[in-house]
Design a protein around this motif. Sequence first.
Motif, PDB file in Angstrom:
ATOM      1  N   LYS A 153      -6.626 -15.267  10.791  1.00 46.18           N
ATOM      2  CA  LYS A 153      -5.618 -16.328  10.872  1.00 46.18           C
ATOM      3  C   LYS A 153      -4.454 -16.113   9.913  1.00 46.18           C
ATOM      4  O   LYS A 153      -3.439 -16.803  10.004  1.00 46.18           O
ATOM      5  N   GLN A 154      -4.611 -15.177   8.987  1.00 43.52           N
ATOM      6  CA  GLN A 154      -3.653 -15.072   7.892  1.00 43.52           C
ATOM      7  C   GLN A 154      -2.429 -14.229   8.217  1.00 43.52           C
ATOM      8  O   GLN A 154      -1.537 -14.101   7.384  1.00 43.52           O
ATOM      9  N   CYS A 155      -2.381 -13.636   9.408  1.00 43.64           N
ATOM     10  CA  CYS A 155      -1.187 -12.871   9.759  1.00 43.64           C
ATOM     11  C   CYS A 155      -0.986 -12.877  11.262  1.00 43.64           C
ATOM     12  O   CYS A 155      -1.940 -13.025  12.029  1.00 43.64           O
ATOM     13  N   ALA A 156       0.255 -12.724  11.666  1.00 43.19           N
ATOM     14  CA  ALA A 156       0.621 -12.679  13.079  1.00 43.19           C
ATOM     15  C   ALA A 156       1.654 -11.578  13.270  1.00 43.19           C
ATOM     16  O   ALA A 156       2.271 -11.094  12.303  1.00 43.19           O
ATOM     17  N   VAL A 157       1.838 -11.160  14.514  1.00 43.18           N
ATOM     18  CA  VAL A 157       2.837 -10.126  14.804  1.00 43.18           C
ATOM     19  C   VAL A 157       4.204 -10.596  14.318  1.00 43.18           C
ATOM     20  O   VAL A 157       4.616 -11.732  14.552  1.00 43.18           O
ATOM     21  N   GLY A 158       4.893  -9.719  13.598  1.00 39.77           N
ATOM     22  CA  GLY A 158       6.196 -10.045  13.029  1.00 39.77           C
ATOM     23  C   GLY A 158       6.150 -10.456  11.572  1.00 39.77           C
ATOM     24  O   GLY A 158       7.193 -10.500  10.910  1.00 39.77           O
ATOM     25  N   ASP A 159       4.957 -10.735  11.038  1.00 40.33           N
ATOM     26  CA  ASP A 159       4.824 -11.118   9.633  1.00 40.33           C
ATOM     27  C   ASP A 159       4.981  -9.901   8.729  1.00 40.33           C
ATOM     28  O   ASP A 159       4.464  -8.814   9.022  1.00 40.33           O
ATOM     29  N   ASN A 160       5.672 -10.086   7.624  1.00 44.31           N
ATOM     30  CA  ASN A 160       5.684  -9.094   6.550  1.00 44.31           C
ATOM     31  C   ASN A 160       4.569  -9.476   5.575  1.00 44.31           C
ATOM     32  O   ASN A 160       4.533 -10.603   5.090  1.00 44.31           O
ATOM     33  N   VAL A 161       3.653  -8.536   5.322  1.00 44.58           N
ATOM     34  CA  VAL A 161       2.464  -8.862   4.546  1.00 44.58           C
ATOM     35  C   VAL A 161       2.304  -7.914   3.364  1.00 44.58           C
ATOM     36  O   VAL A 161       2.891  -6.836   3.316  1.00 44.58           O
ATOM     37  N   ARG A 162       1.495  -8.352   2.422  1.00 47.20           N
ATOM     38  CA  ARG A 162       1.155  -7.575   1.235  1.00 47.20           C
ATOM     39  C   ARG A 162      -0.364  -7.559   1.124  1.00 47.20           C
ATOM     40  O   ARG A 162      -1.000  -8.616   1.126  1.00 47.20           O
ATOM     41  N   ILE A 163      -0.954  -6.375   1.049  1.00 47.66           N
ATOM     42  CA  ILE A 163      -2.395  -6.212   0.888  1.00 47.66           C
ATOM     43  C   ILE A 163      -2.659  -5.854  -0.568  1.00 47.66           C
ATOM     44  O   ILE A 163      -2.043  -4.925  -1.094  1.00 47.66           O
ATOM     45  N   GLU A 164      -3.570  -6.580  -1.215  1.00 46.96           N
ATOM     46  CA  GLU A 164      -3.940  -6.264  -2.594  1.00 46.96           C
ATOM     47  C   GLU A 164      -5.430  -5.970  -2.670  1.00 46.96           C
ATOM     48  O   GLU A 164      -6.241  -6.636  -2.031  1.00 46.96           O
ATOM     49  N   GLY A 165      -5.807  -4.964  -3.462  1.00 44.60           N
ATOM     50  CA  GLY A 165      -7.213  -4.643  -3.665  1.00 44.60           C
ATOM     51  C   GLY A 165      -7.874  -4.021  -2.448  1.00 44.60           C
ATOM     52  O   GLY A 165      -9.081  -4.149  -2.268  1.00 44.60           O
ATOM     53  N   GLY A 166      -7.106  -3.336  -1.597  1.00 44.91           N
ATOM     54  CA  GLY A 166      -7.650  -2.751  -0.381  1.00 44.91           C
ATOM     55  C   GLY A 166      -8.185  -1.336  -0.583  1.00 44.91           C
ATOM     56  O   GLY A 166      -8.155  -0.780  -1.683  1.00 44.91           O
TER      57      GLY A 166
END
Length: 207
Positions: A184-197
Amino acid sequence: MPWGPRGYKSAKDQLYYIEKLETYSILHDEIIVGGLVISENGFNVKEVVRLFVDPDFQGRGIGSEALTQLMDISEAKAWTTGTIIWNDANRLFLEKNGFEKIGEIKGDEPYGWYRKTLEDVTLPSVKELSTDMTRIIVEGEIVEKAIPRTVRSRRQWGSLTVTEATLKDNSDDIVLVLWNNQIKQCAVGDNVRIEGGYVKVYRGMRQ
């Protein structure tokens, strides 16, 4: 109180934090009045997972002083943390202590995500990501997202929901695996940041 951070009522969760993460006591006149829980998220970025002060000692600047002393003794170049979106007191506290909002974590209880930068941090591009890296921090755009599916858990009885998305920046793209609430935390078109991956190769593709 009607609401608190995830796991705040669970002794098991608190013991996990003490055993697995950096934990500090906050002292005032040699009395423990609060605590800090810190996570290493990679690339000289640390996360404030918990900061709490006894209500009887709040409003005296103790939390701010604890943060200042923590950052003075740490080698971290930047700090991140989150707070429930409607909690204005936490938001004001973070802003007063030099944190700026950089995004939100979507979900049933959306979080604001904040960062305080002490020194410039160089993050890898998607193309540079490899299985040798741990605690990865990377940013990009969600350009595709598959329909979620249910799978059986290998570690515990029950089922899990999983899907794959495509994370892309100017250099390349990579498969982003999302589980349960992450979906639920992202959708197409969202700019995201992944931490601790982390990265693994599955069927010849980086994930």
